[in-house]
Write a protein that holds these residues in place. Structure first.
Motif, PDB file in Angstrom:
ATOM      1  N   THR A 101       5.033  14.356   3.340  1.00  0.00           N
ATOM      2  CA  THR A 101       3.631  14.207   3.719  1.00  0.00           C
ATOM      3  C   THR A 101       3.311  12.776   4.119  1.00  0.00           C
ATOM      4  O   THR A 101       4.002  11.841   3.713  1.00  0.00           O
ATOM      5  N   ASP A 102       2.253  12.618   4.902  1.00  0.00           N
ATOM      6  CA  ASP A 102       1.755  11.291   5.251  1.00  0.00           C
ATOM      7  C   ASP A 102       0.591  10.882   4.364  1.00  0.00           C
ATOM      8  O   ASP A 102       0.070   9.768   4.493  1.00  0.00           O
ATOM      9  N   LEU A 103       0.177  11.758   3.463  1.00  0.00           N
ATOM     10  CA  LEU A 103      -0.962  11.470   2.603  1.00  0.00           C
ATOM     11  C   LEU A 103      -0.562  10.572   1.424  1.00  0.00           C
ATOM     12  O   LEU A 103       0.596  10.562   1.012  1.00  0.00           O
ATOM     13  N   PRO A 104      -1.524   9.855   0.852  1.00  0.00           N
ATOM     14  CA  PRO A 104      -1.248   9.105  -0.382  1.00  0.00           C
ATOM     15  C   PRO A 104      -0.868  10.077  -1.500  1.00  0.00           C
ATOM     16  O   PRO A 104      -1.466  11.154  -1.614  1.00  0.00           O
ATOM     17  N   VAL A 105       0.114   9.706  -2.305  1.00  0.00           N
ATOM     18  CA  VAL A 105       0.572  10.564  -3.402  1.00  0.00           C
ATOM     19  C   VAL A 105       0.494   9.792  -4.713  1.00  0.00           C
ATOM     20  O   VAL A 105       1.041   8.702  -4.843  1.00  0.00           O
ATOM     21  N   THR A 106      -0.201  10.379  -5.684  1.00  0.00           N
ATOM     22  CA  THR A 106      -0.247   9.811  -7.031  1.00  0.00           C
ATOM     23  C   THR A 106       0.462  10.769  -7.983  1.00  0.00           C
ATOM     24  O   THR A 106       0.416  11.988  -7.790  1.00  0.00           O
ATOM     25  N   ILE A 107       1.123  10.219  -8.983  1.00  0.00           N
ATOM     26  CA  ILE A 107       1.969  11.021  -9.864  1.00  0.00           C
ATOM     27  C   ILE A 107       1.404  11.073 -11.276  1.00  0.00           C
ATOM     28  O   ILE A 107       0.911  10.076 -11.802  1.00  0.00           O
ATOM     29  N   ASP A 108       1.484  12.247 -11.875  1.00  0.00           N
ATOM     30  CA  ASP A 108       1.155  12.412 -13.292  1.00  0.00           C
ATOM     31  C   ASP A 108       2.370  11.948 -14.092  1.00  0.00           C
ATOM     32  O   ASP A 108       3.389  12.631 -14.126  1.00  0.00           O
ATOM     33  N   LEU A 109       2.251  10.792 -14.719  1.00  0.00           N
ATOM     34  CA  LEU A 109       3.366  10.195 -15.451  1.00  0.00           C
ATOM     35  C   LEU A 109       3.238  10.438 -16.950  1.00  0.00           C
ATOM     36  O   LEU A 109       3.901   9.776 -17.757  1.00  0.00           O
ATOM     37  N   GLU A 110       2.381  11.391 -17.318  1.00  0.00           N
ATOM     38  CA  GLU A 110       2.158  11.743 -18.725  1.00  0.00           C
ATOM     39  C   GLU A 110       1.862  10.493 -19.564  1.00  0.00           C
ATOM     40  O   GLU A 110       0.932   9.762 -19.268  1.00  0.00           O
ATOM     41  N   CYS A 135      -0.815   6.478 -10.394  1.00  0.00           N
ATOM     42  CA  CYS A 135      -0.323   7.372 -11.442  1.00  0.00           C
ATOM     43  C   CYS A 135      -1.422   7.683 -12.442  1.00  0.00           C
ATOM     44  O   CYS A 135      -2.468   7.029 -12.468  1.00  0.00           O
ATOM     45  N   ASN A 136      -1.178   8.684 -13.252  1.00  0.00           N
ATOM     46  CA  ASN A 136      -1.965   8.974 -14.448  1.00  0.00           C
ATOM     47  C   ASN A 136      -1.122   8.581 -15.655  1.00  0.00           C
ATOM     48  O   ASN A 136       0.070   8.876 -15.700  1.00  0.00           O
ATOM     49  N   ILE A 137      -1.752   7.950 -16.644  1.00  0.00           N
ATOM     50  CA  ILE A 137      -1.095   7.635 -17.912  1.00  0.00           C
ATOM     51  C   ILE A 137      -2.026   8.066 -19.044  1.00  0.00           C
ATOM     52  O   ILE A 137      -3.205   7.694 -19.057  1.00  0.00           O
ATOM     53  N   GLU A 138      -1.509   8.821 -19.993  1.00  0.00           N
ATOM     54  CA  GLU A 138      -2.303   9.337 -21.114  1.00  0.00           C
ATOM     55  C   GLU A 138      -2.328   8.341 -22.277  1.00  0.00           C
ATOM     56  O   GLU A 138      -1.406   7.546 -22.444  1.00  0.00           O
ATOM     57  N   TYR A 171      -1.757  -0.543  -6.621  1.00  0.00           N
ATOM     58  CA  TYR A 171      -1.436   0.729  -7.271  1.00  0.00           C
ATOM     59  C   TYR A 171      -2.611   1.183  -8.128  1.00  0.00           C
ATOM     60  O   TYR A 171      -3.183   0.398  -8.894  1.00  0.00           O
ATOM     61  N   PHE A 172      -2.986   2.459  -8.009  1.00  0.00           N
ATOM     62  CA  PHE A 172      -4.148   2.992  -8.722  1.00  0.00           C
ATOM     63  C   PHE A 172      -3.703   3.568 -10.071  1.00  0.00           C
ATOM     64  O   PHE A 172      -3.083   4.627 -10.124  1.00  0.00           O
ATOM     65  N   ILE A 173      -4.046   2.866 -11.146  1.00  0.00           N
ATOM     66  CA  ILE A 173      -3.703   3.321 -12.492  1.00  0.00           C
ATOM     67  C   ILE A 173      -4.889   4.096 -13.062  1.00  0.00           C
ATOM     68  O   ILE A 173      -5.929   3.514 -13.384  1.00  0.00           O
ATOM     69  N   ASN A 174      -4.732   5.389 -13.151  1.00  0.00           N
ATOM     70  CA  ASN A 174      -5.777   6.269 -13.667  1.00  0.00           C
ATOM     71  C   ASN A 174      -5.413   6.602 -15.113  1.00  0.00           C
ATOM     72  O   ASN A 174      -4.442   7.317 -15.364  1.00  0.00           O
ATOM     73  N   VAL A 175      -6.161   6.049 -16.053  1.00  0.00           N
ATOM     74  CA  VAL A 175      -5.814   6.238 -17.459  1.00  0.00           C
ATOM     75  C   VAL A 175      -6.560   7.447 -18.019  1.00  0.00           C
ATOM     76  O   VAL A 175      -7.783   7.524 -17.955  1.00  0.00           O
ATOM     77  N   ARG A 176      -5.790   8.373 -18.526  1.00  0.00           N
ATOM     78  CA  ARG A 176      -6.374   9.573 -19.141  1.00  0.00           C
ATOM     79  C   ARG A 176      -6.620   9.298 -20.621  1.00  0.00           C
ATOM     80  O   ARG A 176      -5.708   8.902 -21.348  1.00  0.00           O
ATOM     81  N   GLY A 207      -6.691  -3.588 -16.835  1.00  0.00           N
ATOM     82  CA  GLY A 207      -6.186  -3.443 -15.473  1.00  0.00           C
ATOM     83  C   GLY A 207      -6.192  -2.038 -14.917  1.00  0.00           C
ATOM     84  O   GLY A 207      -5.640  -1.803 -13.840  1.00  0.00           O
ATOM     85  N   ALA A 208      -6.819  -1.097 -15.611  1.00  0.00           N
ATOM     86  CA  ALA A 208      -6.900   0.274 -15.093  1.00  0.00           C
ATOM     87  C   ALA A 208      -7.874   0.336 -13.927  1.00  0.00           C
ATOM     88  O   ALA A 208      -8.785  -0.494 -13.815  1.00  0.00           O
ATOM     89  N   ASN A 209      -7.692   1.347 -13.074  1.00  0.00           N
ATOM     90  CA  ASN A 209      -8.572   1.539 -11.923  1.00  0.00           C
ATOM     91  C   ASN A 209      -9.470   2.758 -12.036  1.00  0.00           C
ATOM     92  O   ASN A 209     -10.446   2.885 -11.301  1.00  0.00           O
ATOM     93  N   GLY A 210      -9.122   3.682 -12.931  1.00  0.00           N
ATOM     94  CA  GLY A 210      -9.913   4.891 -13.093  1.00  0.00           C
ATOM     95  C   GLY A 210      -9.787   5.400 -14.517  1.00  0.00           C
ATOM     96  O   GLY A 210      -8.833   5.063 -15.222  1.00  0.00           O
TER      97      GLY A 210
END
Length: 281
Positions: A101-110, A135-138, A171-176, A207-210
């Motif tokens: 894909t050409d779209l941005p891809v973010t990964i669930d890194l648990e 990524c997502n980080i829990e 890099y977008f760090i989305n913290v769950r 430093g999280a983004n979301g």
């Protein structure tokens, strides 16, 4: 197809470095665009994927970005969720998705695939090399699902941020935060809301983004969290959450579907197989 020749004066090695720089610039543009897609009241919708085929299907459906879901990736590969899928397989799958894909891809890194903060940083570096822009980080502990101490999670985020910054990638760090998984849905209350706000503020400082808050379904609490949190709010959509319109009106900036797309597809596949096989009887 004619193979592009190395630029004059660069030589083979210089050309390879030029190509690598071009790829990173492309990743940088995708990452910057991904940040811009997080707009309160105009949320980014992520219909979570699990492999290159699902990535292509969701992209064809009009997606602006793609996000893997750990449950879906694990089950599609024959593993249980909860970092039971070997990281090499997770990264290989990510790389194939990015190539499709050409779209941005973010990964669930648990939980970050790291027992220590430095281990999380090493995992982040691997996702960047594979092409992820986030990524997502829990923030819960393996085994018992209890919340990590805030300072411990902050340190994991700090080193993840440093690892990404060292790669010159926004890099977008989305913290769950699993605050709303600590009790029954009916127990969603002021104390949980206060804890989620506190963690969002601490994670932003680290430093999280979301901030991703699955399990939260009360519309009034969602609106208050969106207003109080210093980070774009991500909510997981399910049958208990308000409508997409109401979630947008509440100030949510990102909507995720988690394992739902995979589960839907598996039910359709099972039903189709049952119909086809039934002609044998």
């Amino acid at each position: 197809m004619t193979k592009q020749k190395p630029a004059l004066g660069l030589g083979p090695i210089g050309w390879l470095f030029s190509e690598a720089r071009s790829i990173m610039m492309n990743s940088k543009e995708k990452a910057e665009h991904f940040h811009q897609l997080h707009r309160p009241r105009e949320p980014l919708v992520l219909f979570n994927i699990w492999d290159p085929g699902s990535a292509k299907a969701v992209a064809a459906g009009g997606a602006k970005a793609l996000a893997t879901g750990s449950y879906s990736v694990a089950n599609a590969g024959g593993y249980d969720d909860g970092e039971k899928t070997p990281l090499d397989i997770v990264i290989g799958n990510l790389h194939r998705i990015v190539q499709a894909t050409d779209l941005p891809v973010t990964i669930d890194l648990e939980r970050g695939y790291g027992a220590t903060a430095s281990g999380v940083a090493a995992s982040i570096e691997r996702t960047i090399r594979a092409g992820a822009i986030g990524c997502n980080i829990e923030d819960s502990l393996p085994g018992n699902g209890k919340l990590r101490p805030v300072e411990e999670q902050m340190q994991r985020i700090r080193l993840a941020r440093t690892a990404a910054d060292d790669q010159k990638l926004p890099y977008f760090i989305n913290v769950r935060t699993d605050v709303f998984f600590q009790g029954l849905p009916a127990e969603q209350n002021e104390a949980m809301l206060a804890s989620a706000i506190e963690r969002a503020q601490a994670y932003a400082e680290a430093g999280a983004n979301g901030i991703f808050v699955p399990g939260l379904a009360d519309e009034k609490l969602i609106a208050r969290l969106a207003a109080a949190a210093p980070l774009p709010l991500n909510i997981m959509v399910n049958q208990k959450t308000p409508s997409l319109r109401n979630l947008a009106d509440a100030g949510v900036a990102r909507l995720s579907y988690g394992p739902d797309p995979y589960l839907r597809m598996m039910k359709l596949l099972e039903a189709a197989a049952r119909d086809a096989i039934s002609i044998q009887h």
